[in-house]
Design a protein around this motif. Structure first.
Motif, PDB file in Angstrom:
ATOM      1  N   LYS A   6       0.888  -1.073   0.183  1.00  0.00           N
ATOM      2  CA  LYS A   6      -0.092   0.049   0.011  1.00  0.00           C
ATOM      3  C   LYS A   6       0.804   1.268  -0.029  1.00  0.00           C
ATOM      4  N   LEU A   7       0.592   2.261  -0.730  1.00  0.00           N
ATOM      5  CA  LEU A   7       1.311   3.398  -0.652  1.00  0.00           C
ATOM      6  C   LEU A   7       1.444   4.042   0.555  1.00  0.00           C
ATOM      7  N   ASN A   8       0.564   4.033   1.473  1.00  0.00           N
ATOM      8  CA  ASN A   8       0.898   4.610   2.920  1.00  0.00           C
ATOM      9  C   ASN A   8       1.850   3.937   3.468  1.00  0.00           C
ATOM     10  N   ASP A   9       2.167   2.516   3.193  1.00  0.00           N
ATOM     11  CA  ASP A   9       3.198   1.871   3.724  1.00  0.00           C
ATOM     12  C   ASP A   9       4.690   2.608   3.591  1.00  0.00           C
ATOM     13  N   ILE A  10       4.805   3.205   2.419  1.00  0.00           N
ATOM     14  CA  ILE A  10       5.962   3.890   2.097  1.00  0.00           C
ATOM     15  C   ILE A  10       6.409   4.909   3.106  1.00  0.00           C
ATOM     16  N   TYR A  11       5.495   5.353   3.821  1.00  0.00           N
ATOM     17  CA  TYR A  11       5.566   6.411   4.712  1.00  0.00           C
ATOM     18  C   TYR A  11       5.661   5.852   6.364  1.00  0.00           C
ATOM     19  N   LYS A  12       5.810   4.382   6.466  1.00  0.00           N
ATOM     20  CA  LYS A  12       5.332   4.071   7.687  1.00  0.00           C
ATOM     21  C   LYS A  12       6.466   4.378   8.954  1.00  0.00           C
ATOM     22  N   HIS A  13       7.390   4.701   8.482  1.00  0.00           N
ATOM     23  CA  HIS A  13       8.641   5.072   9.636  1.00  0.00           C
ATOM     24  C   HIS A  13       8.648   6.704   9.353  1.00  0.00           C
ATOM     25  N   PHE A  14       7.940   7.334   8.838  1.00  0.00           N
ATOM     26  CA  PHE A  14       8.228   8.806   8.699  1.00  0.00           C
ATOM     27  C   PHE A  14       7.705   9.289  10.255  1.00  0.00           C
ATOM     28  N   ILE A  40      23.582  -5.762   5.905  1.00  0.00           N
ATOM     29  CA  ILE A  40      24.760  -5.728   6.884  1.00  0.00           C
ATOM     30  C   ILE A  40      25.074  -4.520   7.450  1.00  0.00           C
ATOM     31  N   ALA A  41      25.052  -3.493   6.842  1.00  0.00           N
ATOM     32  CA  ALA A  41      25.260  -2.080   7.533  1.00  0.00           C
ATOM     33  C   ALA A  41      24.257  -1.972   8.547  1.00  0.00           C
ATOM     34  N   ASN A  42      23.200  -2.357   8.243  1.00  0.00           N
ATOM     35  CA  ASN A  42      21.908  -2.130   9.325  1.00  0.00           C
ATOM     36  C   ASN A  42      21.875  -2.978  10.527  1.00  0.00           C
ATOM     37  N   GLN A  43      22.800  -4.021  10.345  1.00  0.00           N
ATOM     38  CA  GLN A  43      22.968  -4.913  11.790  1.00  0.00           C
ATOM     39  C   GLN A  43      23.930  -4.174  12.827  1.00  0.00           C
ATOM     40  N   VAL A  44      24.745  -3.013  12.050  1.00  0.00           N
ATOM     41  CA  VAL A  44      25.234  -2.178  13.058  1.00  0.00           C
ATOM     42  C   VAL A  44      24.598  -1.227  13.593  1.00  0.00           C
ATOM     43  N   THR A  45      23.758  -0.330  12.835  1.00  0.00           N
ATOM     44  CA  THR A  45      22.984   0.607  13.129  1.00  0.00           C
ATOM     45  C   THR A  45      21.709   0.186  13.629  1.00  0.00           C
ATOM     46  N   GLN A  46      21.132  -0.679  13.356  1.00  0.00           N
ATOM     47  CA  GLN A  46      19.662  -1.117  14.015  1.00  0.00           C
ATOM     48  C   GLN A  46      18.552  -0.108  13.940  1.00  0.00           C
ATOM     49  N   LEU A  47      18.527   0.422  12.480  1.00  0.00           N
ATOM     50  CA  LEU A  47      17.513   1.495  12.376  1.00  0.00           C
ATOM     51  C   LEU A  47      16.432   0.790  11.752  1.00  0.00           C
ATOM     52  N   PRO A  48      14.901   1.315  11.876  1.00  0.00           N
ATOM     53  CA  PRO A  48      13.808   0.961  11.384  1.00  0.00           C
ATOM     54  C   PRO A  48      14.173   1.271   9.697  1.00  0.00           C
ATOM     55  N   ILE A  49      13.754   0.225   9.048  1.00  0.00           N
ATOM     56  CA  ILE A  49      14.027   0.116   7.496  1.00  0.00           C
ATOM     57  C   ILE A  49      12.660  -0.224   6.628  1.00  0.00           C
ATOM     58  N   ASN A  50      12.528   0.502   5.492  1.00  0.00           N
ATOM     59  CA  ASN A  50      11.267   0.366   4.736  1.00  0.00           C
ATOM     60  C   ASN A  50      11.951   0.043   3.480  1.00  0.00           C
ATOM     61  N   LYS A  51      11.666  -1.209   2.722  1.00  0.00           N
ATOM     62  CA  LYS A  51      12.279  -1.513   1.411  1.00  0.00           C
ATOM     63  C   LYS A  51      11.089  -1.470   0.481  1.00  0.00           C
ATOM     64  N   SER A  52      11.177  -0.774  -0.644  1.00  0.00           N
ATOM     65  CA  SER A  52       9.847  -0.593  -1.445  1.00  0.00           C
ATOM     66  C   SER A  52      10.286  -0.630  -2.739  1.00  0.00           C
ATOM     67  N   ASP A  53       9.528  -1.286  -3.653  1.00  0.00           N
ATOM     68  CA  ASP A  53       9.742  -1.464  -5.162  1.00  0.00           C
ATOM     69  C   ASP A  53       9.110  -0.105  -5.848  1.00  0.00           C
ATOM     70  N   MET A  75      16.819   9.256   6.618  1.00  0.00           N
ATOM     71  CA  MET A  75      15.698  10.232   6.956  1.00  0.00           C
ATOM     72  C   MET A  75      15.809  10.576   8.529  1.00  0.00           C
ATOM     73  N   LYS A  76      15.306  11.750   8.824  1.00  0.00           N
ATOM     74  CA  LYS A  76      14.903  12.105  10.108  1.00  0.00           C
ATOM     75  C   LYS A  76      13.292  12.511   9.949  1.00  0.00           C
ATOM     76  N   LYS A  77      12.415  11.512  10.527  1.00  0.00           N
ATOM     77  CA  LYS A  77      11.047  11.839  10.514  1.00  0.00           C
ATOM     78  C   LYS A  77      10.723  11.885   8.669  1.00  0.00           C
ATOM     79  N   ASP A  78      10.151  12.945   8.297  1.00  0.00           N
ATOM     80  CA  ASP A  78       9.928  13.020   6.860  1.00  0.00           C
ATOM     81  C   ASP A  78      10.782  13.850   5.905  1.00  0.00           C
ATOM     82  N   LYS A  79      11.885  14.050   6.514  1.00  0.00           N
ATOM     83  CA  LYS A  79      13.003  15.007   5.936  1.00  0.00           C
ATOM     84  C   LYS A  79      14.255  14.186   5.463  1.00  0.00           C
ATOM     85  N   ILE A  80      14.601  14.124   4.321  1.00  0.00           N
ATOM     86  CA  ILE A  80      15.621  13.557   3.643  1.00  0.00           C
ATOM     87  C   ILE A  80      17.237  14.119   4.246  1.00  0.00           C
ATOM     88  N   MET A  81      17.940  13.592   4.959  1.00  0.00           N
ATOM     89  CA  MET A  81      19.266  13.936   5.385  1.00  0.00           C
ATOM     90  C   MET A  81      20.370  13.504   4.673  1.00  0.00           C
TER      91      MET A  81
END
Length: 107
Positions: A6-14, A40-53, A75-81
């Motif tokens: 669902k499109l809304n899911d692309i925003y799920k961690h915003f 592998i990188a995120n095993q170190v940082t442990q951040l929420p991740i969303n993978k989208s086609d 990202m920080k909330k809805d801002k691309i860092m």
């Protein structure tokens, strides 16, 4: 890789302080390698991740001016860092993700 249904899911961690959004397409070989590096990188940082086609999100791609895949938004909330297209190495990804995390801790 599983696409977000669902499109809304692309925003799920915003709503999260720092999170990752990985955009790919299933026919992209570089995307498969990049996803593994990111995992592998995120095993170190442990951040929420969303993978989208991104084939399913043309409006999102237009809004965020996505030029190619793979793409990683740190990202920080809805801002691309930071936006990364070239996933040079696992240490490169960890370093760039960690910079955003450390910046958050200083704020």
């Amino acid at each position: 890789m599983k696409h977000t249904e669902k499109l809304n899911d692309i925003y799920k961690h915003f709503d999260k302080d720092v999170h990752l959004l990985f955009g790919y397409t299933p026919t992209c070989g570089t995307c498969k390698v990049s996803e593994r590096m990111l995992d592998i990188a995120n095993q170190v940082t442990q951040l929420p991740i969303n993978k989208s086609d991104l084939n399913f999100y043309p409006e999102f791609c237009k809004t965020y001016e996505i030029l190619s895949v793979p793409v990683l938004f740190i990202m920080k909330k809805d801002k691309i860092m930071q936006r990364i297209y070239a996933f040079q190495s696992v240490p490169y990804l960890v370093e760039n993700i960690q910079k955003v995390i450390d910046d958050k801790n200083l704020s």
